[in-house]
Structures are given as C-alpha cells and as structure tokens.
Design an enzyme around this catalytic site. Sequence first.
Site, PDB file in Angstrom:
ATOM      1  N   ASP A   1       0.850  -1.196   0.000  1.00  0.00           N
ATOM      2  CA  ASP A   1       0.000   0.000   0.000  1.00  0.00           C
ATOM      3  C   ASP A   1       0.887   1.249   0.000  1.00  0.00           C
ATOM      4  O   ASP A   1       2.087   1.180   0.299  1.00  0.00           O
ATOM      5  CB  ASP A   1      -0.932   0.008   1.211  1.00  0.00           C
TER       6      ASP A   1
ATOM      7  N   GLU B   1       0.234  -0.702   5.842  1.00  0.00           N
ATOM      8  CA  GLU B   1       1.262  -0.091   6.676  1.00  0.00           C
ATOM      9  C   GLU B   1       1.106   1.422   6.710  1.00  0.00           C
ATOM     10  O   GLU B   1       1.313   2.055   7.759  1.00  0.00           O
ATOM     11  CB  GLU B   1       2.652  -0.474   6.149  1.00  0.00           C
TER      12      GLU B   1
END
Length: 471
Positions: free
Chosen positions: A107, A173
């Site tokens: 991500d 994250e």
Amino acid sequence: MTSVAPTRPELLAALASAVQAGLPSALAELGALVRIPSVSWGAFDPQRVQDSADAVKNLVEGLGVFESVQISRATQGDSDALGQPAVLANRAARGGAPTILLYAHHDVQPPGDDADWDSPPFEPTVRGDRLYGRGSADDKAGVMAHIASIRALVETVGPDFNLGLALFIEGEEEFGSRSFKNFLSQHQAELSADVIVVADSDNWDIDTPALTVGLRGNVTFRLTVSTLAHASHSGMFGGAVPDAMMATVLLLASLYNDDGSVAVAGLTGRDTDTPDYDEAKLRHETGLLDGVSPIGSGAILDRIWSKPAITITGIDAPTVDNASNTLSPSTSVRISVRIAPGQPAAEAYAAIDAHLRAHAPFGAHVEITDVDAGNPFLVDTGGWAVAEAKQSMADAWGVAPVETGVGGSIPFISDLVDVFPDAQILVTGVEDPGTKAHSPNESLHLGVFHRAVLTEAVLLARLDERGKKNG
C-alpha cells in the site's frame, strides 16, 4: 559482534550476474505496481488495494518456490472490521537450514495534489538515474527487492535450496497496520522465522548502505479544542470570549521550547554516538529555506534519531477563501509525536495527554480521539544475523555499511518482537536521502535498488549455505 567471512567470490559473481540480468524485468514489474493507486486510507477506493495484492500474489506465484501463496485479511483490533489484503507465502526449511521472513508493504500514501508532481504520481517515470512515482520506493521497491532477490537465488543455486522462506507483503502499513497484530496471531505458524527482514527503511546515501538499528516510536491522535457552544460574531464578541482557533494556537505553542525542542515533561530522549552530519547536509536533504534555522539542540542526528519530536500534521478549520467574521467554536488538529528509543509508547502518551489538559488556555475543553501508538525499537547488534546482513551489504555495495537510527517509526516491529521474541530482526531498505518518501516526486535511485537486490540475494545465499554447514 559476531564476525563472518566474506561471500565466496564465485558465488558473489554468480549472484551479481543473475541480479544484473533480472533487473530490467524487476523494474518493469515495479512500474506496473506503481500504476496501481493502492492507497490504504479509508477515504480511498479499497478495490485498488485489492488489485495491488492480486498483482503481488501473481508475482510471488511466478517464482515457483513457495509451497503456498495466499491473500489474507485479519480484523482490526477488537472490531469486526477487516484490514486490507496482505500476501502470505511459505516454503519450509530443509536440512537444518534457518527460515527467513521477508516483509514489505504494497500500500502507499495518498499522492496529494497532482500539481505538486513533475510527472503523474501513478505513472512511473524515469528521469536521470531515478524512477519517480508514488510507491516507487516506499515500499513497492521493497516488494520487488524481495521478488528479484529470490529470483537471483534460484537462478544461481537452483530451486531446491534448503533455506526456509516466508513472505509477508502487508496492505495497510501506511494506514497504521491496524490489523497487523491480529494477522500475526492468525498466521503465527506460517510467519515463524529465525530471521526477519523488514525492507522499509533507507540507506546513508546512494553509495553507502545502512542497517537501521534504532527506530523512534510514535503516538498519533486527533486533538479537538472547543470554547463555544456555537459560532458567534467576531465583531460583537471578539475580545471578550476566546475562540477555539486562538485557544488551539496557544495550546500547540506550549508543546515547544523557544529553540523548537519538545517542552512536554515526561517525554524522554538521550545523547548517543552518531556519524558526522552537519547543518549543510541537513539543509540540502530537507530543503530548509535560506534564513530558516534548524530546531532543537545537540547533535543533529541525535535530534532525529534519539529525541522526541512533535509535528502538527493536519488541521480542520475554515479555509481562507471560506472564512467569515466569526469566532470558531471548535478546532481539530492531527498531532504526530515521535518517541525516542527506550520509552514505551503508553508512557509517552500519558505524558502528552497530561500536558495538553494542564495547558489548555482559558479552560478550553480538550478531547483526544483516534489514538494510534507504536513502541520504539533498538536492534541487538551482537547477533549472527546482523553480522551476516552487514557482510552481505559490504559484498554487494563494495563499502562497509553504516549503522543508523531512523527518525520515522515502524510501530509494528514491536508486535514482531512480542510474537516472535527469538527471531533476529533486520531493518533494511531501498531508499536514500533523495527519495522523498510520502512527498510529491517520491523516487527510487536505480543504483540503490540494484545494490539492495544484490544485498538481499547475497544474504539469502549465505543463510542457505549456513544451513548446509549446520546440517
């Protein structure tokens, strides 16, 4: 610290050749990942994070060395809400070889205003020796470093190596890893390893590798300051009652000393031995404007690595274009507190909570919500895995690595320590001071990426040979 021998010259040469040959494919695949806008924040399309997980899963399956590859989710905290999709792959160790867990995240941060980018944020663009795009470095390059290094290992020693492998490519994250601990619990057996490599840090410069041995922790939260039940005319009542914006400004100012250092009692820091790093280098790497001075006291790297810092990262207030002549009843800000290694996050949060409530001006009401916290981390540099990693860096880069701290935080590392207390954790990365992670024009230095892939390929080969010696 444990000492190890350099990598066998013939093995190093074979790995270097395999990495070089695979580099064009790895960069093309990295570009394809960058094109997927996998922003994990709640306001963005979650399908794009799923698309990114699917793309990573296909790459992992294409390696042909894992016994299982899956996409999995875990719940966030105590809620029933599921986190973003993560890719998990496993290969059991053989013949007494160790198992290594390779972590990265797929991500990315939001791109911000496209106008601040010199090329579209999700269109990978090479200019000079850098690849630009959101996630080009943080951390899709970390994902591809794992993929490319495993390919080089297979090309060099064949697919029947003894080293155990686990791959964990997380999907949230950048949104706080809110399901991380539950994911570890849910997949503890598959993730168990002797060595854990977290590929989400940086290097000293484009020519010198670094092993991160210290990370600050963090506490982030939303602070809402309220002084009025409703907005009132600033001309009729200004000067008699405090508006929320004024109270917020005064409260935020109380967080700092005159030199810009943190003024919150109970937030601790320490002085350490750090590499040379002068103000000129700080100015160059940060873009500090002429006439603007650095803040804090002591060695610059101590301020960044080993002392607390407080940043106001966002504010909810009327825009300048939409401002009316009213006293604001309530103002909210987002605060990020970086915690020095050695202080638990809970202790730091208690200190700043007490400070804000004690210093609220004019009796303003203070509300703290949406709290996220992560503990700092210090590496035990005496372990054999650190010696293996540093030798691998020296072999791949041609210079000895620097042990560094990082001012940023990777809060989930404390979760890894809790769940896998016997594992040796190595924090590596593909970034450099020019990367501008999280900022417009984020980029990856192609030479750093090349050397980072070779470093990890050498480390994997060395650990595989370590298993053969122990078998």
